[in-house]
Design a protein around this motif. Structure first.
Motif, mmCIF file in Angstrom:
data_model
loop_
_atom_site.group_PDB
_atom_site.id
_atom_site.type_symbol
_atom_site.label_atom_id
_atom_site.label_comp_id
_atom_site.label_asym_id
_atom_site.label_seq_id
_atom_site.Cartn_x
_atom_site.Cartn_y
_atom_site.Cartn_z
ATOM 1 N N LYS A 121 0.867 -1.187 0.000
ATOM 2 C CA LYS A 121 0.000 0.000 0.000
ATOM 3 C C LYS A 121 0.894 1.224 0.000
ATOM 4 O O LYS A 121 1.747 1.367 0.870
ATOM 5 C CB LYS A 121 -0.897 0.049 1.247
ATOM 6 C CG LYS A 121 -1.924 1.191 1.182
ATOM 7 C CD LYS A 121 -2.335 1.737 2.552
ATOM 8 C CE LYS A 121 -1.286 2.653 3.111
ATOM 9 N NZ LYS A 121 -1.722 3.470 4.245
ATOM 10 N N ALA A 127 -4.554 -0.803 -1.713
ATOM 11 C CA ALA A 127 -3.837 -2.023 -1.335
ATOM 12 C C ALA A 127 -3.809 -3.016 -2.492
ATOM 13 O O ALA A 127 -4.827 -3.238 -3.157
ATOM 14 C CB ALA A 127 -4.496 -2.666 -0.118
ATOM 15 N N SER A 131 -8.160 -7.118 1.403
ATOM 16 C CA SER A 131 -8.047 -6.610 2.761
ATOM 17 C C SER A 131 -9.399 -6.444 3.424
ATOM 18 O O SER A 131 -10.202 -5.606 3.007
ATOM 19 C CB SER A 131 -7.331 -5.248 2.747
ATOM 20 O OG SER A 131 -7.378 -4.671 4.034
ATOM 21 N N ASN A 137 -9.070 -1.957 -2.323
ATOM 22 C CA ASN A 137 -7.998 -2.912 -2.580
ATOM 23 C C ASN A 137 -8.248 -3.629 -3.900
ATOM 24 O O ASN A 137 -9.358 -3.612 -4.437
ATOM 25 C CB ASN A 137 -7.854 -3.904 -1.418
ATOM 26 C CG ASN A 137 -8.979 -4.914 -1.380
ATOM 27 O OD1 ASN A 137 -9.049 -5.821 -2.206
ATOM 28 N ND2 ASN A 137 -9.895 -4.773 -0.402
ATOM 29 N N TYR A 167 5.024 -0.757 3.112
ATOM 30 C CA TYR A 167 3.708 -0.340 3.596
ATOM 31 C C TYR A 167 3.812 1.083 4.136
ATOM 32 O O TYR A 167 4.545 1.357 5.091
ATOM 33 C CB TYR A 167 3.181 -1.283 4.705
ATOM 34 C CG TYR A 167 1.745 -0.960 5.046
ATOM 35 C CD1 TYR A 167 0.690 -1.583 4.381
ATOM 36 C CD2 TYR A 167 1.441 0.017 5.996
ATOM 37 C CE1 TYR A 167 -0.626 -1.246 4.647
ATOM 38 C CE2 TYR A 167 0.123 0.366 6.270
ATOM 39 C CZ TYR A 167 -0.909 -0.279 5.590
ATOM 40 O OH TYR A 167 -2.215 0.069 5.849
ATOM 41 N N GLN A 204 -4.015 -3.820 8.567
ATOM 42 C CA GLN A 204 -3.425 -4.245 7.295
ATOM 43 C C GLN A 204 -2.025 -4.826 7.491
ATOM 44 O O GLN A 204 -1.640 -5.768 6.800
ATOM 45 C CB GLN A 204 -3.413 -3.087 6.283
ATOM 46 C CG GLN A 204 -4.837 -2.795 5.765
ATOM 47 C CD GLN A 204 -4.863 -1.978 4.492
ATOM 48 O OE1 GLN A 204 -3.979 -1.142 4.255
ATOM 49 N NE2 GLN A 204 -5.876 -2.184 3.670
#
Ligand code: H79
Length: 460
Positions: A121, A127, A131, A137, A167, A204
């Motif tokens: 992400k 993402a 998720s 996502n 991330y 996440q």
């Protein structure tokens, strides 16, 4: 109190990540943590990894509504101040039918890279994995509906390639309480940042550490609003799920290794593990107008420069919206890979130069660089990497005739070309030892000469 603007926040972060100094940083014995060193063992040997920046920004590819948007491609939402509602619509267009996880892993393998780090992400909040914490996502919001992390994890497992996840833990332009988006939402200081961490970032991180097998590392970035207490929550989370997963240097707390500024290579060697994240052109996420690829020779020099200072090179590619990594960047990486298949012994598992004069020297005139730091005059003739009983001299220019070895007390046993084993005569004169390389230099991309010596470590 006046609120710092977004720009000065970013500028402060920029300075923060530039602070790796030219001198080696001695690590006090008390600071050596055996568990951390064990986690780091593979990383210290790996030396060379593939960074992949991929997301919805690959669709606009540096252009919005017919206008060129300057800057790095993955920042387009921020630079063009694209409202969330509009940016979200890119998801409906994201259908990278040419995505082939095996092909990406094959590229990293052919390139001689030992690990892959992909943007699970980025700051835009999208993402690349299914998720439960956010519908924004790739599985729930695009026609593609495939979990890219799942496919990559499977492809990496088949090829013994380590896989880590970038991330962005603080910036999230999609969320009212994530850092960074002040065009749809209130400024950072008025946000309930902990709500964002609790509802999206922490869940996440838990998801990517739970659903994709062993995670080599988590690559956090731009720690805006990250207090030590907030950073600690992430460290605890990572350690509680996968204790072997490395944490990079941009969480907002001490990680397992130092991350330099983007595209910054320190002037001198470091004893702590470290990594330079770098672009192969000038952007991370794909931009159709950036075709200024680094040459294979430049990449090989940077790799040897970094390894000779004890670090790792994490080199990025930006796949296109159809899932294909631009062919020109693949060609460059594979050419470096061909060099590494012959000369990799000088790189993988090698440690820093026991010398250092060959790296360069601070300007004697007290000149300053663009950051106001003392200017370091970099030498580019050759770099030295080491293994027990062996030195690897990688020449990028024809060595002086004769080439004198830097002073060391050890007896020298023999010297030879790494590529073909041809011996080189070592001539001793007045206490110095030298060899002579005849023209033409064997490999213009870098000619490695191995010098074997008595004992494990160089004594100076
Ligand atoms: O993921 C890549 C970048 O997107 C991320 N780090 C690497 C690994 C990164 N986030 N922030 N920054 C790098 C520094 C930001 C610099 C900026 Fe700008 C200068 C932000 C605003 C001014 C560059 C120029 C981006 C937009 C304009």
């Amino acid at each position: 109190m006046r609120l710092p603007s977004r720009f000065s926040c970013v500028a402060a972060f920029w300075l923060l990540t530039q602070s790796v100094s030219a001198a080696a940083q001695p690590v006090p014995a008390s600071a050596v943590d055996p568990q951390k060193e064990a986690r780091l063992a593979w990383f210290r040997d790996a030396k060379y990894g593939l960074f992949i920046h991929w997301g919805l920004y690959a669709i606009p590819a540096g252009e919005w509504k017919g206008e060129r948007v300057p800057g790095i491609g993955e920042w387009i939402m921020n630079r063009a101040k694209i409202p969330v509602a509009e940016y979200e619509r890119l998801a409906a267009q994201f259908n990278p039918v040419k995505f082939d996880a095996d092909a990406w892993v094959q590229l990293a393998h052919d390139a001689g890279m030992k690990y892959i780090v992909i943007t699970s992400k980025h700051h835009d909040g999208f993402a690349l994995f299914k998720s439960p914490a956010s519908r924004f996502n790739i599985v729930d919001a695009t026609p593609f509906k495939r979990d890219v992390l799942k496919e990559l994890a499977a492809a990496c497992a088949k090829r013994n390639m380590r896989l880590g996840f970038y991330y962005s833990q603080a910036q999230d332009w999609h969320e009212p309480n994530g850092a960074g988006n002040n065009w749809d939402f209130v400024p950072n200081a008025q946000k309930d940042f902990d709500q964002y961490l609790r509802d999206k970032a922490e869940p996440q991180i838990r998801e990517i550490l739970t659903n994709y097998g062993p995670v080599a590392l988590i690559w956090f970035d731009t720690p805006q609003l990250m207090t030590p207490e907030r950073a600690r929550r992430f460290t605890d989370l990572v350690r509680s799920i996968q204790p072997q997963t490395l944490i990079d240097g941009r969480l907002g707390a001490e990680g397992d290794y130092i991350t330099t500024g983007d595209n910054i290579i320190p002037g001198g060697k470091q004893t702590q593990a470290w990594e330079t994240p770098a672009t192969i052109n000038h952007t991370w996420g794909y931009r159709k107008d950036d075709v200024d690829w680094k040459r294979p020779g430049e990449i090989i020099f940077k790799l040897l420069d970094i390894v000779s200072k004890g670090g790792n090179y994490l080199l990025n590619v930006g796949p296109m919206a159809d899932g294909v990594i631009p062919q020109a960047s693949q060609d460059v990486l594979r050419e470096v890979g061909r060099w590494l298949r012959i000369n990799g012994e000088a790189v993988y598992g090698a440690t820093a130069t026991p010398f250092g004069d060959e790296l360069g020297e601070p300007s004697a005139r007290g000149a300053k660089d663009v950051r106001g730091e003392p200017l370091f005059l970099v030498r580019t003739d050759y770099r030295v990497t080491a293994k027990p009983g062996k030195l690897f001299f990688t020449f990028f220019l024809e060595p002086r005739v004769p080439f004198e070895l830097p002073a060391m007390k050890n007896a020298v046993k023999q010297a030879y070309f790494l590529a073909n084993g041809k011996p080189l005569e070592i001539v001793e004169k007045d206490g110095t030892r030298a060899f002579t390389v005849r023209r033409p230099i064997l490999d213009p991309l870098g000619t490695v000469i191995v010098v074997e010596f008595e004992g494990d470590a160089v004594m100076r």
